[in-house]
Every structure is written in C-alpha cells, then in structure tokens.
Scaffold this motif. Structure first.
Motif, PDB file in Angstrom:
ATOM      1  N   THR A 287       8.113  66.946  35.191  1.00  0.00           N
ATOM      2  CA  THR A 287       7.019  65.655  35.394  1.00  0.00           C
ATOM      3  C   THR A 287       7.939  64.691  35.766  1.00  0.00           C
ATOM      4  OG1 THR A 287       5.729  66.762  33.911  1.00  0.00           O
ATOM      5  CG2 THR A 287       5.443  64.582  34.331  1.00  0.00           C
ATOM      6  N   GLY A 288       9.374  64.515  35.098  1.00  0.00           N
ATOM      7  CA  GLY A 288      10.053  63.564  35.421  1.00  0.00           C
ATOM      8  C   GLY A 288      10.921  63.320  36.831  1.00  0.00           C
ATOM      9  N   MET A 289      10.887  64.446  37.557  1.00  0.00           N
ATOM     10  CA  MET A 289      11.515  64.891  38.713  1.00  0.00           C
ATOM     11  C   MET A 289      10.735  64.683  39.677  1.00  0.00           C
ATOM     12  SD  MET A 289      14.684  64.995  38.473  1.00  0.00           S
ATOM     13  CE  MET A 289      15.094  65.580  40.057  1.00  0.00           C
ATOM     14  N   ILE A 290       9.098  64.604  39.537  1.00  0.00           N
ATOM     15  CA  ILE A 290       8.202  64.735  40.613  1.00  0.00           C
ATOM     16  C   ILE A 290       8.208  63.208  41.479  1.00  0.00           C
ATOM     17  CG2 ILE A 290       5.709  64.183  41.138  1.00  0.00           C
ATOM     18  CD1 ILE A 290       5.205  66.360  38.892  1.00  0.00           C
ATOM     19  N   PRO A 291       8.507  62.236  40.870  1.00  0.00           N
ATOM     20  CA  PRO A 291       8.873  61.315  41.869  1.00  0.00           C
ATOM     21  C   PRO A 291      10.012  61.248  42.675  1.00  0.00           C
ATOM     22  CG  PRO A 291       8.409  60.191  39.679  1.00  0.00           C
ATOM     23  CD  PRO A 291       8.601  61.629  39.518  1.00  0.00           C
ATOM     24  N   VAL A 292      10.911  61.712  42.304  1.00  0.00           N
ATOM     25  CA  VAL A 292      12.485  61.908  42.635  1.00  0.00           C
ATOM     26  C   VAL A 292      12.294  62.806  44.230  1.00  0.00           C
ATOM     27  CG1 VAL A 292      14.775  62.710  42.869  1.00  0.00           C
ATOM     28  CG2 VAL A 292      13.705  61.478  40.979  1.00  0.00           C
ATOM     29  N   ILE A 293      11.381  63.906  43.781  1.00  0.00           N
ATOM     30  CA  ILE A 293      11.041  64.969  44.869  1.00  0.00           C
ATOM     31  C   ILE A 293      10.190  64.364  45.972  1.00  0.00           C
ATOM     32  CG2 ILE A 293       9.966  66.912  45.398  1.00  0.00           C
ATOM     33  CD1 ILE A 293      10.777  68.064  42.689  1.00  0.00           C
TER      34      ILE A 293
ATOM     35  N   THR B 161      11.996  62.043  48.073  1.00  0.00           N
ATOM     36  CA  THR B 161      12.875  62.568  48.979  1.00  0.00           C
ATOM     37  C   THR B 161      12.329  63.203  50.376  1.00  0.00           C
ATOM     38  OG1 THR B 161      14.677  63.064  47.222  1.00  0.00           O
ATOM     39  CG2 THR B 161      14.902  64.660  49.048  1.00  0.00           C
ATOM     40  N   LEU B 162      11.087  63.733  49.980  1.00  0.00           N
ATOM     41  CA  LEU B 162      10.356  64.383  51.005  1.00  0.00           C
ATOM     42  C   LEU B 162       9.814  63.177  51.821  1.00  0.00           C
ATOM     43  CD1 LEU B 162       7.862  66.918  49.239  1.00  0.00           C
ATOM     44  CD2 LEU B 162       9.924  67.534  50.787  1.00  0.00           C
ATOM     45  N   ALA B 163       9.507  62.087  51.235  1.00  0.00           N
ATOM     46  CA  ALA B 163       9.063  60.993  52.361  1.00  0.00           C
ATOM     47  C   ALA B 163      10.028  60.406  53.200  1.00  0.00           C
ATOM     48  CB  ALA B 163       8.418  59.903  51.244  1.00  0.00           C
TER      49      ALA B 163
ATOM     50  N   PRO C 236       7.331  54.666  64.015  1.00  0.00           N
ATOM     51  CA  PRO C 236       6.112  54.621  63.059  1.00  0.00           C
ATOM     52  C   PRO C 236       6.511  54.715  61.729  1.00  0.00           C
ATOM     53  CG  PRO C 236       6.688  56.828  64.274  1.00  0.00           C
ATOM     54  CD  PRO C 236       7.511  55.911  64.650  1.00  0.00           C
ATOM     55  N   VAL C 237       5.761  54.389  60.755  1.00  0.00           N
ATOM     56  CA  VAL C 237       5.987  54.459  59.264  1.00  0.00           C
ATOM     57  C   VAL C 237       5.061  55.721  58.841  1.00  0.00           C
ATOM     58  CG1 VAL C 237       5.981  53.386  57.006  1.00  0.00           C
ATOM     59  CG2 VAL C 237       6.759  52.041  59.207  1.00  0.00           C
ATOM     60  N   PHE C 238       5.661  56.894  58.333  1.00  0.00           N
ATOM     61  CA  PHE C 238       4.785  57.974  57.979  1.00  0.00           C
ATOM     62  C   PHE C 238       3.816  58.479  58.810  1.00  0.00           C
ATOM     63  CE2 PHE C 238       5.971  55.611  53.895  1.00  0.00           C
ATOM     64  CZ  PHE C 238       7.044  56.481  53.435  1.00  0.00           C
TER      65      PHE C 238
END
Length: 190
Positions: free
Chosen positions: A85-91, A94-96, A163-165
C-alpha cells in the motif's frame, strides 16, 4: 503405479510407528529426559468473550486484554499488504513518468516524419504544409515551415507540441523535426 504408492505410504506409517515406540536414549546410554511442554493457549481478540474464558497467559503483570493486544501488535501479519500500500504511489508515479517519456519520444518521431514528408512535397512542387499535416495523427498538430535549403536541396522544419499523458492535452513545449529532399526539377537537369 497406485499399488506402489499405497505400499510406500503403509511402509512410512510402520516406520513412523516403530520410531515412536522406541525409547529415546541419552548421551550416556540412559533414557533421555523429554522437556515438559505446555499446551498452547488460544488467544482471543480484545473485547471478545470466548467460551473458554479469559486468556490465562499473563506476563509481566499485564492484564490479559493488554497481553492479547501486545501479541497482536508484535506480530508481522499483514506487513506485506502495508508495504505494498505504501509503494502504490511510487509504482503509479513511475508508470506515469515512463508513459510521458514514451509520448515525448513519439512526438519526436512524428515531427521527424512530418518534416521528411513536407520536404518531399516541397521538392516535387506540392503543398508542404498540407503534406506535413497529413503525416500527423488526428490528435497532433504540425506547425511546418518549408522552402529553406540551398541549390538542389529543399528543407522543411516541423514543430509539434508535446502531449501530457494523452495526445490532445499539450504543454507549450515544442519538439522540432528537420527534413531535406533533393528538388526533382534540379535533379533531372543534371
């Protein structure tokens, strides 16, 4: 095949039963003293009333409820879920960033291709700007400038916004593609 498995299982049971019936021998040949083992006591959650009554294992003078809570907090059950759960924002970040890097690379590729098409159209006497826009996918917009070059070479420069995303949501940063082609009328005269 089935018979072999049944015989093997029966042999394993006999071996286990024989080992259990054998007296244990200590280092000096006498019987080995087995350590006394206490039966494990069931733990109950704080605030619940179990049919067997309150927990009997109290240590360091704490109340049974505190002991149960202390034991529950001391374990590491659920630790992997908390770490994930703590790593979800990091993952996700990184994907973004990887997706954004792919879009920047794609914009560079489109700008270069559109510049090549625009230069080729200018070399044969066609509409440079229309050729550059035709080479772009629908969500991207080309800003071409054609007609440069010296002698038998014509050049084109195409700017494309990054483009952005998602294509269509652009930031005001341009990538530039350069293209060159030999003029057809000059090439045929030599």
């Amino acid at each position: 095949m089935r018979t072999v498995r049944v015989r093997t299982a029966a042999r394993a049971e006999r071996t286990h039963a024989q080992a259990a019936a054998r007296p244990s021998v200590g280092a000096l040949g006498g019987p080995r003293a087995e350590p006394a083992r206490e039966a494990p006591q069931p733990l109950t959650a704080p605030g619940s009333t179990a049919a067997s009554g309150p927990p009997t294992r109290a240590r360091r003078g704490g109340t049974p409820r505190r002991e149960v809570l202390r034991d529950a907090l001391r374990g590491d059950r659920g630790q992997a879920a908390i770490e994930f759960t703590g790593m979800i924002p990091v993952i996700l970040a990184t994907l973004a960033l990887m997706w954004q890097a792919a879009l920047v690379g794609y914009a560079f590729s489109l700008a270069g291709n559109a510049a090549d098409e625009a230069a080729h159209a200018a070399a044969v006497g066609g509409d440079c700007a229309a050729a550059a826009q035709r080479a772009m996918p629908g969500a991207f917009h080309a800003d071409p400038s054609c007609g440069g070059g010296t002698g038998a070479v014509t050049t084109a420069e195409v700017k494309v916004e990054i483009p952005v995303f998602f294509p269509g949501f652009n930031i005001p940063i341009d990538v530039t593609g350069h293209g060159a082609a030999v003029r057809e009328d000059q090439h045929g005269a030599s």
